[in-house]
Design a protein around this motif. Structure first.
Motif, PDB file in Angstrom:
ATOM      1  N   LEU A 124       0.811  -1.220   0.000  1.00  0.00           N
ATOM      2  CA  LEU A 124       0.000   0.000   0.000  1.00  0.00           C
ATOM      3  C   LEU A 124       0.840   1.263   0.000  1.00  0.00           C
ATOM      4  O   LEU A 124       0.302   2.359   0.082  1.00  0.00           O
ATOM      5  CB  LEU A 124      -0.916   0.021   1.225  1.00  0.00           C
ATOM      6  N   SER A 125       2.154   1.137  -0.093  1.00  0.00           N
ATOM      7  CA  SER A 125       3.017   2.308   0.045  1.00  0.00           C
ATOM      8  C   SER A 125       3.184   3.095  -1.242  1.00  0.00           C
ATOM      9  O   SER A 125       3.786   4.164  -1.236  1.00  0.00           O
ATOM     10  CB  SER A 125       4.401   1.886   0.565  1.00  0.00           C
ATOM     11  N   ALA A 144      -5.023 -15.886  -3.111  1.00  0.00           N
ATOM     12  CA  ALA A 144      -5.289 -16.336  -1.739  1.00  0.00           C
ATOM     13  C   ALA A 144      -6.690 -16.920  -1.631  1.00  0.00           C
ATOM     14  O   ALA A 144      -6.895 -17.976  -1.015  1.00  0.00           O
ATOM     15  CB  ALA A 144      -5.126 -15.169  -0.765  1.00  0.00           C
ATOM     16  N   ASN A 145      -7.651 -16.258  -2.257  1.00  0.00           N
ATOM     17  CA  ASN A 145      -9.021 -16.748  -2.234  1.00  0.00           C
ATOM     18  C   ASN A 145      -9.114 -18.133  -2.887  1.00  0.00           C
ATOM     19  O   ASN A 145      -9.766 -19.044  -2.363  1.00  0.00           O
ATOM     20  CB  ASN A 145      -9.939 -15.759  -2.954  1.00  0.00           C
ATOM     21  N   ASP A 146      -8.438 -18.315  -4.016  1.00  0.00           N
ATOM     22  CA  ASP A 146      -8.430 -19.607  -4.696  1.00  0.00           C
ATOM     23  C   ASP A 146      -7.778 -20.691  -3.841  1.00  0.00           C
ATOM     24  O   ASP A 146      -8.107 -21.872  -3.975  1.00  0.00           O
ATOM     25  CB  ASP A 146      -7.701 -19.514  -6.037  1.00  0.00           C
ATOM     26  N   LEU A 147      -6.847 -20.304  -2.969  1.00  0.00           N
ATOM     27  CA  LEU A 147      -6.169 -21.250  -2.092  1.00  0.00           C
ATOM     28  C   LEU A 147      -6.906 -21.428  -0.764  1.00  0.00           C
ATOM     29  O   LEU A 147      -6.384 -22.057   0.160  1.00  0.00           O
ATOM     30  CB  LEU A 147      -4.735 -20.774  -1.825  1.00  0.00           C
ATOM     31  N   SER A 148      -8.112 -20.860  -0.666  1.00  0.00           N
ATOM     32  CA  SER A 148      -8.934 -20.929   0.552  1.00  0.00           C
ATOM     33  C   SER A 148      -8.243 -20.295   1.756  1.00  0.00           C
ATOM     34  O   SER A 148      -8.382 -20.747   2.885  1.00  0.00           O
ATOM     35  CB  SER A 148      -9.319 -22.373   0.875  1.00  0.00           C
ATOM     36  N   ALA A 149      -7.470 -19.261   1.492  1.00  0.00           N
ATOM     37  CA  ALA A 149      -6.810 -18.513   2.564  1.00  0.00           C
ATOM     38  C   ALA A 149      -7.426 -17.114   2.615  1.00  0.00           C
ATOM     39  O   ALA A 149      -7.704 -16.514   1.579  1.00  0.00           O
ATOM     40  CB  ALA A 149      -5.306 -18.412   2.298  1.00  0.00           C
ATOM     41  N   SER A 150      -7.646 -16.622   3.815  1.00  0.00           N
ATOM     42  CA  SER A 150      -8.155 -15.258   3.936  1.00  0.00           C
ATOM     43  C   SER A 150      -6.998 -14.276   3.755  1.00  0.00           C
ATOM     44  O   SER A 150      -5.825 -14.651   3.851  1.00  0.00           O
ATOM     45  CB  SER A 150      -8.829 -15.050   5.293  1.00  0.00           C
ATOM     46  N   THR A 151      -7.334 -13.018   3.469  1.00  0.00           N
ATOM     47  CA  THR A 151      -6.309 -12.000   3.258  1.00  0.00           C
ATOM     48  C   THR A 151      -6.444 -10.890   4.285  1.00  0.00           C
ATOM     49  O   THR A 151      -7.548 -10.486   4.641  1.00  0.00           O
ATOM     50  CB  THR A 151      -6.396 -11.390   1.851  1.00  0.00           C
ATOM     51  N   VAL A 152      -5.294 -10.414   4.744  1.00  0.00           N
ATOM     52  CA  VAL A 152      -5.220  -9.291   5.670  1.00  0.00           C
ATOM     53  C   VAL A 152      -4.273  -8.276   5.061  1.00  0.00           C
ATOM     54  O   VAL A 152      -3.149  -8.624   4.678  1.00  0.00           O
ATOM     55  CB  VAL A 152      -4.684  -9.722   7.056  1.00  0.00           C
ATOM     56  N   ALA A 153      -4.709  -7.042   4.945  1.00  0.00           N
ATOM     57  CA  ALA A 153      -3.834  -5.979   4.444  1.00  0.00           C
ATOM     58  C   ALA A 153      -3.303  -5.184   5.625  1.00  0.00           C
ATOM     59  O   ALA A 153      -4.078  -4.669   6.438  1.00  0.00           O
ATOM     60  CB  ALA A 153      -4.596  -5.067   3.494  1.00  0.00           C
ATOM     61  N   GLU A 154      -1.984  -5.101   5.726  1.00  0.00           N
ATOM     62  CA  GLU A 154      -1.343  -4.332   6.788  1.00  0.00           C
ATOM     63  C   GLU A 154      -1.091  -2.905   6.310  1.00  0.00           C
ATOM     64  O   GLU A 154      -0.932  -2.665   5.120  1.00  0.00           O
ATOM     65  CB  GLU A 154      -0.001  -4.959   7.164  1.00  0.00           C
ATOM     66  N   GLY A 155      -1.047  -1.978   7.248  1.00  0.00           N
ATOM     67  CA  GLY A 155      -0.609  -0.623   6.929  1.00  0.00           C
ATOM     68  C   GLY A 155      -1.667   0.291   6.347  1.00  0.00           C
ATOM     69  O   GLY A 155      -1.325   1.255   5.654  1.00  0.00           O
ATOM     70  N   ILE A 156      -2.955   0.034   6.622  1.00  0.00           N
ATOM     71  CA  ILE A 156      -3.992   0.938   6.116  1.00  0.00           C
ATOM     72  C   ILE A 156      -3.965   2.223   6.946  1.00  0.00           C
ATOM     73  O   ILE A 156      -4.103   2.190   8.161  1.00  0.00           O
ATOM     74  CB  ILE A 156      -5.392   0.281   6.188  1.00  0.00           C
ATOM     75  N   GLU A 157      -3.762   3.340   6.262  1.00  0.00           N
ATOM     76  CA  GLU A 157      -3.661   4.624   6.959  1.00  0.00           C
ATOM     77  C   GLU A 157      -4.674   5.643   6.469  1.00  0.00           C
ATOM     78  O   GLU A 157      -4.876   6.661   7.119  1.00  0.00           O
ATOM     79  CB  GLU A 157      -2.238   5.179   6.824  1.00  0.00           C
ATOM     80  N   THR A 158      -5.304   5.392   5.331  1.00  0.00           N
ATOM     81  CA  THR A 158      -6.248   6.368   4.786  1.00  0.00           C
ATOM     82  C   THR A 158      -7.545   5.674   4.364  1.00  0.00           C
ATOM     83  O   THR A 158      -7.565   4.467   4.092  1.00  0.00           O
ATOM     84  CB  THR A 158      -5.664   7.082   3.547  1.00  0.00           C
ATOM     85  N   GLU A 159      -8.591   6.470   4.279  1.00  0.00           N
ATOM     86  CA  GLU A 159      -9.873   5.937   3.813  1.00  0.00           C
ATOM     87  C   GLU A 159      -9.762   5.484   2.359  1.00  0.00           C
ATOM     88  O   GLU A 159     -10.387   4.494   1.953  1.00  0.00           O
ATOM     89  CB  GLU A 159     -10.971   6.996   3.960  1.00  0.00           C
ATOM     90  N   GLN A 160      -8.953   6.180   1.578  1.00  0.00           N
ATOM     91  CA  GLN A 160      -8.758   5.813   0.168  1.00  0.00           C
ATOM     92  C   GLN A 160      -8.172   4.400   0.063  1.00  0.00           C
ATOM     93  O   GLN A 160      -8.607   3.593  -0.761  1.00  0.00           O
ATOM     94  CB  GLN A 160      -7.844   6.827  -0.513  1.00  0.00           C
ATOM     95  N   PHE A 164     -10.071   1.131  -1.503  1.00  0.00           N
ATOM     96  CA  PHE A 164      -9.386   0.387  -2.564  1.00  0.00           C
ATOM     97  C   PHE A 164      -9.363  -1.105  -2.244  1.00  0.00           C
ATOM     98  O   PHE A 164      -9.696  -1.945  -3.077  1.00  0.00           O
ATOM     99  CB  PHE A 164      -7.958   0.938  -2.724  1.00  0.00           C
ATOM    100  N   LEU A 165      -9.012  -1.448  -0.998  1.00  0.00           N
ATOM    101  CA  LEU A 165      -8.943  -2.857  -0.603  1.00  0.00           C
ATOM    102  C   LEU A 165     -10.329  -3.492  -0.544  1.00  0.00           C
ATOM    103  O   LEU A 165     -10.497  -4.658  -0.887  1.00  0.00           O
ATOM    104  CB  LEU A 165      -8.226  -2.989   0.734  1.00  0.00           C
ATOM    105  N   LYS A 166     -11.315  -2.721  -0.123  1.00  0.00           N
ATOM    106  CA  LYS A 166     -12.695  -3.238  -0.129  1.00  0.00           C
ATOM    107  C   LYS A 166     -13.113  -3.576  -1.555  1.00  0.00           C
ATOM    108  O   LYS A 166     -13.760  -4.597  -1.794  1.00  0.00           O
ATOM    109  CB  LYS A 166     -13.662  -2.198   0.436  1.00  0.00           C
ATOM    110  N   SER A 167     -12.735  -2.734  -2.502  1.00  0.00           N
ATOM    111  CA  SER A 167     -13.116  -2.962  -3.896  1.00  0.00           C
ATOM    112  C   SER A 167     -12.485  -4.240  -4.459  1.00  0.00           C
ATOM    113  O   SER A 167     -12.986  -4.817  -5.417  1.00  0.00           O
ATOM    114  CB  SER A 167     -12.729  -1.767  -4.770  1.00  0.00           C
ATOM    115  N   LEU A 168     -11.394  -4.680  -3.835  1.00  0.00           N
ATOM    116  CA  LEU A 168     -10.710  -5.903  -4.267  1.00  0.00           C
ATOM    117  C   LEU A 168     -11.125  -7.115  -3.433  1.00  0.00           C
ATOM    118  O   LEU A 168     -10.588  -8.204  -3.612  1.00  0.00           O
ATOM    119  CB  LEU A 168      -9.194  -5.723  -4.188  1.00  0.00           C
ATOM    120  N   SER A 169     -12.063  -6.915  -2.513  1.00  0.00           N
ATOM    121  CA  SER A 169     -12.575  -7.990  -1.639  1.00  0.00           C
ATOM    122  C   SER A 169     -11.517  -8.559  -0.695  1.00  0.00           C
ATOM    123  O   SER A 169     -11.505  -9.766  -0.409  1.00  0.00           O
ATOM    124  CB  SER A 169     -13.188  -9.121  -2.469  1.00  0.00           C
ATOM    125  N   CYS A 170     -10.635  -7.693  -0.199  1.00  0.00           N
ATOM    126  CA  CYS A 170      -9.698  -8.100   0.846  1.00  0.00           C
ATOM    127  C   CYS A 170     -10.524  -8.374   2.108  1.00  0.00           C
ATOM    128  O   CYS A 170     -11.449  -7.624   2.423  1.00  0.00           O
ATOM    129  CB  CYS A 170      -8.675  -6.996   1.097  1.00  0.00           C
TER     130      CYS A 170
END
Length: 195
Positions: A124-125, A144-160, A164-170
């Motif tokens: 996200l940098s 990750a979804n295809d491998l049946s693994a959930s995803t976590v995004a680190e370092g979210i600092e802004t609403e933007q 963005f990550l919501k739009s990608l279904s993180c």
């Protein structure tokens, strides 16, 4: 010098103590992620130590997510796979932490059956809206979804970044946008106010 293993076990015990205390107070169970050194994966007593701690605090192992970095697979891959399989059999979940911070290998994802992939904050940098950056993030989440693994995004600092990550279904986001790190007691008070 091996001190990291003592620190990791201390943190695991603290997490179990918090979970047990919250349970006694009637709060719903929430999973807690705890970092674990790759050194443990070569320690013959590691699994026994884990079992002893969760049994002492009467914590369901499925509430503990053990985070390891992708460097865990640098040495004896067969040993690592065996330990992860045994952790799963015991009820623990395993997360690959800081994915993308170094030399990320698709072979690691193919070989290690992890429950969660944590995207390093470097994903996200980027300061410009690059289609290449977006394509990489989108496809790692899809993989990750295809491998049946959930995803976590680190370092979210802004609403933007969040949108963005919501739009990608993180699946999950963490970062200063939500809250800076706080002591467990402060976290508990904040959650208690939401009840």
């Amino acid at each position: 010098n091996g001190f990291i293993t003592r620190l990791d076990m201390y943190m695991l015990e603290e997490a179990c103590r918090c979970l047990a205390d919250w349970h006694k107070m009637g709060y719903p169970a929430v999973p807690v992620a705890v970092n674990q050194s790759r050194i443990f994966f070569y320690d013959t007593e590691y699994l026994n130590k884990l079992e002893e701690i969760v049994r002492f605090y009467a914590v369901d192992p499925s509430l503990i997510i053990l985070e390891v970095t992708e460097t865990v697979a640098m040495n004896n891959l067969v040993q690592i796979k065996t330990v992860i399989a045994r952790l799963h059999a015991m009820g623990f979940k395993v997360s690959m932490d800081d994915f993308g911070s170094g030399y990320s290998s698709l072979n690691t994802l193919r070989e290690l059956h992890v429950d969660e992939i944590k995207l390093d904050r470097e994903f996200l940098s980027f300061q410009t809206e690059s289609w290449r950056d977006e394509a990489i993030i989108r496809n790692v989440i899809h993989l990750a979804n295809d491998l049946s693994a959930s995803t976590v995004a680190e370092g979210i600092e802004t609403e933007q970044q969040l949108e963005f990550l919501k739009s990608l279904s993180c699946d999950i986001g963490q970062g200063y946008y939500f809250c800076r790190p706080v002591p467990a007691a402060d976290f508990f008070q904040a959650v208690a106010k939401l009840r």
